[in-house]
Write a protein that holds these residues in place. Structure first.
Motif, mmCIF file in Angstrom:
data_model
loop_
_atom_site.group_PDB
_atom_site.id
_atom_site.type_symbol
_atom_site.label_atom_id
_atom_site.label_comp_id
_atom_site.label_asym_id
_atom_site.label_seq_id
_atom_site.Cartn_x
_atom_site.Cartn_y
_atom_site.Cartn_z
ATOM 1 N N GLU A 55 0.798 -1.238 0.000
ATOM 2 C CA GLU A 55 0.000 0.000 0.000
ATOM 3 C C GLU A 55 0.828 1.283 0.000
ATOM 4 O OE1 GLU A 55 -2.943 0.944 -0.408
ATOM 5 O OE2 GLU A 55 -4.192 -0.831 -0.271
ATOM 6 N N PRO A 56 1.918 1.361 0.753
ATOM 7 C CA PRO A 56 2.638 2.647 0.737
ATOM 8 C C PRO A 56 3.221 3.003 -0.619
ATOM 9 C CG PRO A 56 3.253 1.309 2.637
ATOM 10 C CD PRO A 56 2.480 0.422 1.722
ATOM 11 N N VAL A 57 3.419 2.006 -1.467
ATOM 12 C CA VAL A 57 4.021 2.267 -2.771
ATOM 13 C C VAL A 57 2.978 2.897 -3.684
ATOM 14 C CG1 VAL A 57 5.173 1.262 -4.763
ATOM 15 C CG2 VAL A 57 5.600 0.340 -2.476
ATOM 16 N N ALA A 58 3.205 4.138 -4.067
ATOM 17 C CA ALA A 58 2.261 4.864 -4.916
ATOM 18 C C ALA A 58 2.784 4.863 -6.350
ATOM 19 C CB ALA A 58 2.083 6.299 -4.410
ATOM 20 N N VAL A 59 2.350 3.858 -7.119
ATOM 21 C CA VAL A 59 2.785 3.707 -8.504
ATOM 22 C C VAL A 59 1.560 3.636 -9.393
ATOM 23 C CG1 VAL A 59 3.951 2.226 -10.177
ATOM 24 C CG2 VAL A 59 4.953 2.578 -7.921
ATOM 25 N N THR A 60 1.470 4.561 -10.349
ATOM 26 C CA THR A 60 0.358 4.532 -11.305
ATOM 27 C C THR A 60 0.850 4.264 -12.725
ATOM 28 O OG1 THR A 60 0.519 6.942 -11.561
ATOM 29 C CG2 THR A 60 -1.058 6.094 -9.920
ATOM 30 N N GLN A 61 2.151 4.432 -12.969
ATOM 31 C CA GLN A 61 2.752 4.151 -14.263
ATOM 32 C C GLN A 61 3.957 3.245 -14.041
ATOM 33 O OE1 GLN A 61 1.543 5.207 -17.202
ATOM 34 N NE2 GLN A 61 -0.137 6.297 -16.172
ATOM 35 N N LEU A 70 6.811 -10.318 0.261
ATOM 36 C CA LEU A 70 5.975 -9.133 0.043
ATOM 37 C C LEU A 70 5.188 -8.798 1.310
ATOM 38 C CD1 LEU A 70 4.832 -7.022 -1.993
ATOM 39 C CD2 LEU A 70 3.026 -8.688 -2.495
ATOM 40 N N LEU A 71 4.612 -9.798 1.924
ATOM 41 C CA LEU A 71 3.815 -9.563 3.132
ATOM 42 C C LEU A 71 4.687 -9.086 4.292
ATOM 43 C CD1 LEU A 71 1.429 -12.673 2.958
ATOM 44 C CD2 LEU A 71 0.936 -10.316 2.284
ATOM 45 N N GLU A 72 5.942 -9.520 4.318
ATOM 46 C CA GLU A 72 6.862 -9.108 5.381
ATOM 47 C C GLU A 72 7.498 -7.755 5.097
ATOM 48 O OE1 GLU A 72 7.420 -10.542 8.261
ATOM 49 O OE2 GLU A 72 6.034 -12.208 7.860
ATOM 50 N N GLY A 73 7.266 -7.210 3.902
ATOM 51 C CA GLY A 73 7.793 -5.896 3.569
ATOM 52 C C GLY A 73 9.223 -5.894 3.087
ATOM 53 N N ARG A 74 9.781 -7.052 2.760
ATOM 54 C CA ARG A 74 11.169 -7.109 2.310
ATOM 55 C C ARG A 74 11.303 -6.863 0.803
ATOM 56 N NH1 ARG A 74 11.442 -10.864 6.746
ATOM 57 N NH2 ARG A 74 10.670 -12.602 5.491
ATOM 58 N N ILE A 75 10.198 -6.892 0.076
ATOM 59 C CA ILE A 75 10.164 -6.452 -1.318
ATOM 60 C C ILE A 75 8.970 -5.526 -1.486
ATOM 61 C CG2 ILE A 75 11.328 -8.503 -2.246
ATOM 62 C CD1 ILE A 75 8.617 -9.556 -3.126
ATOM 63 N N ASP A 76 9.009 -4.712 -2.549
ATOM 64 C CA ASP A 76 7.951 -3.720 -2.756
ATOM 65 C C ASP A 76 6.846 -4.213 -3.664
ATOM 66 O OD1 ASP A 76 9.341 -1.599 -1.284
ATOM 67 O OD2 ASP A 76 10.757 -1.636 -2.980
ATOM 68 N N PRO A 99 -5.416 -7.187 3.209
ATOM 69 C CA PRO A 99 -5.289 -5.750 3.511
ATOM 70 C C PRO A 99 -3.841 -5.285 3.369
ATOM 71 C CG PRO A 99 -6.594 -6.871 5.193
ATOM 72 C CD PRO A 99 -5.974 -7.941 4.344
ATOM 73 N N GLY A 100 -3.649 -4.113 2.853
ATOM 74 C CA GLY A 100 -2.313 -3.561 2.684
ATOM 75 C C GLY A 100 -1.644 -3.953 1.378
ATOM 76 N N ILE A 101 -2.297 -4.784 0.574
ATOM 77 C CA ILE A 101 -1.761 -5.200 -0.734
ATOM 78 C C ILE A 101 -2.664 -4.639 -1.819
ATOM 79 C CG2 ILE A 101 -1.145 -7.132 -2.235
ATOM 80 C CD1 ILE A 101 0.657 -6.844 0.217
ATOM 81 N N ARG A 102 -2.058 -3.973 -2.806
ATOM 82 C CA ARG A 102 -2.822 -3.315 -3.863
ATOM 83 C C ARG A 102 -2.458 -3.887 -5.228
ATOM 84 N NH1 ARG A 102 -2.155 1.371 -7.033
ATOM 85 N NH2 ARG A 102 -0.115 1.768 -6.092
#
Length: 445
Positions: A131-137, A187-193, A213-216
């Motif tokens: 979720e924190p990663v804001a990527v649209t392109q 991914l769930l542990e936050g070690r990759i984006d 939750p937290g995965i987009r």
């Protein structure tokens, strides 16, 4: 009555003696044609699937169950994915495999002796991010830690092509090569984006990540453009609420790019197995789904690999006629019998003109050999010395009596009775000559 019946029947023994070798020869040649020209389908095959918990593995289990109904054991060979499956096909280690579109081309497939049994389903490219990663392109992925999976899968090659269209080089990313399950944990542990993989929507990982939750899920807004630039891709839409209508998951329509999963086999795979695999594909993939309409798959379309002749015929005309009403092995037996019938007809026609004369010759030869005895008696009668002619005649009469006794016990079909009675009259004719000679000798004495 038993004797009358015995002389009324044809000689079965002579028929077997004359026709037996011919029948055995025909049988041997037909058996040879049956085995060599069109061998029976094997009862075992190897099917390459995919990673643990992948859609390929789940579908492989369904194919194995479908083939088991017809007595075919399908050994499932787990792999990293499409590229490794293709490699195993090229090396002859497996008979069939799931391969992603874009993994090869028509010329390479023909060169390696591969055929398509039809496209099965679209398998979208899923790009899940925290979720924190804001990527649209996709151009905004530079500098992020992203897992593309092992090189044996189809995604690394495919996604590099997609990134190249956005001006992103592999060196611009921190690319991981973990398999899907451990990569999901990372991914769930936050070690990759981000995590990228290609799979059908029924895969357990897809279902789980869509509801975590937290995965987009990344929305490919330019999906139609990607499909135009890369012909092996399709533009599909994940509808809003398709995962869970009550919770409105997902909360919007998502545009995705999707290659097509294809069932690929070696060209030398037995035609009967190809028909079974295509029938199984129709049962497994023929329904409606998230990205397909009823009856859209399996199909001879959406594949760059040449479609097998048996598969193309199935998609055009349906299952073979016999297999619609008979069990597989019975239908296959009748389907292969035409080879034997052709071979049998080719042999019976000439042999049918040879066996009857052989049968007639064999029966008549039992009669004709006594004519040789009669001729010998006549020669001995003519060559006998004058002073011992009476003794010679007595011996010849005894031999004639013996010949007549043996002839009277011969079993001859009624169709040849005239030959038998002709022989008996000729025996009597020779006897009269001997008696006349004996009478003349006695008078001279």
């Amino acid at each position: 009555m038993s004797r009358i019946r015995k002389f009324s029947q044809f000689s079965f023994r002579d028929l077997v003696a004359t026709a037996g070798p011919t029948i055995l020869l025909i049988g041997a040649l037909c058996a040879l044609a049956y085995v060599i020209v069109d061998p029976a389908p094997p009862r075992h095959m190897r099917l390459a699937t995919g990673q643990e918990n992948s859609a390929y593995e789940q579908f492989g289990t369904k194919y194995a169950a479908a083939l088991a109904k017809d007595g075919i054991k399908a050994e499932l060979v787990r792999s990293l994915g499409s590229q490794q499956n293709l490699q195993q096909l090229n090396e002859g280690k497996v008979d069939a495999a799931f391969v992603q579109s874009g993994s090869t081309d028509e010329a390479a497939a023909q060169r390696k002796g591969l055929v398509s049994l039809g496209s099965l389903f679209t398998e979208p490219v899923w790009l899940f991010m925290r979720e924190p990663v804001a990527v649209t392109q996709l151009g905004q992925l530079k500098g992020l830690r992203i897992n593309l999976g092992p090189e044996g899968t189809g995604i690394p090659k495919l996604f590099r092509q997609v990134l190249a269209l956005n001006g992103v080089e592999p060196a611009d990313l921190a690319i991981g090569a973990l398999e899907n399950t451990p990569a999901t944990v990372e991914l769930l542990e936050g070690r990759i984006d981000a995590l990228v993989f290609s799979s059908g929507p029924d895969a357990l990982l897809v279902q789980m990540l869509l509801q975590t939750p937290g995965i987009r899920l990344f929305n490919f807004d330019q999906a139609e453009a990607y499909a135009r630039r890369l012909p092996f891709l399709s533009h599909v839409v994940l509808p809003r609420g398709i995962v869970d209508l009550g919770r409105d998951l997902p909360p919007q329509d998502y545009h995705l790019i999707a290659p097509t999963a294809t069932l690929v086999a070696r060209a030398n795979l037995h035609p009967a197995l190809i028909e079974l695999l295509v029938q199984a594909a129709t049962e497994i993939h023929g329904g409606a789904g998230w990205f397909q309409q009823q009856g859209q798959f399996p199909s001879a379309r959406y594949t760059e690999i040449p479609v097998a002749r048996e598969a193309a015929k199935f998609y055009k005309d349906g299952a073979p006629l016999l297999q619609r009403y008979m069990p597989f092995w019975v239908a296959n037996l009748f389907d292969r019998l035409w080879v034997v019938v052709v071979a049998l007809a080719a042999l019976i026609i000439p042999f049918s003109k040879v066996v009857p004369p052989l049968y007639v010759w064999r029966i008549k030869s039992r009669i004709y050999r006594w004519y040789g005895q009669l001729r010998t008696i006549e020669q001995e009668l003519e060559e006998g010395a004058a002073d011992g002619r009476e003794q010679v005649c007595d011996e010849l009469l005894k031999r004639l009596d013996d010949i007549e006794a043996r002839v009277n016990h011969m079993s001859i079909p009624l169709a040849f009775a005239d030959n038998l009675y002709g022989l008996r009259s000729h025996i009597n004719f020779v006897r009269q000559r001997v008696l006349l000679t004996l009478k003349t000798a006695a008078a001279a004495r």
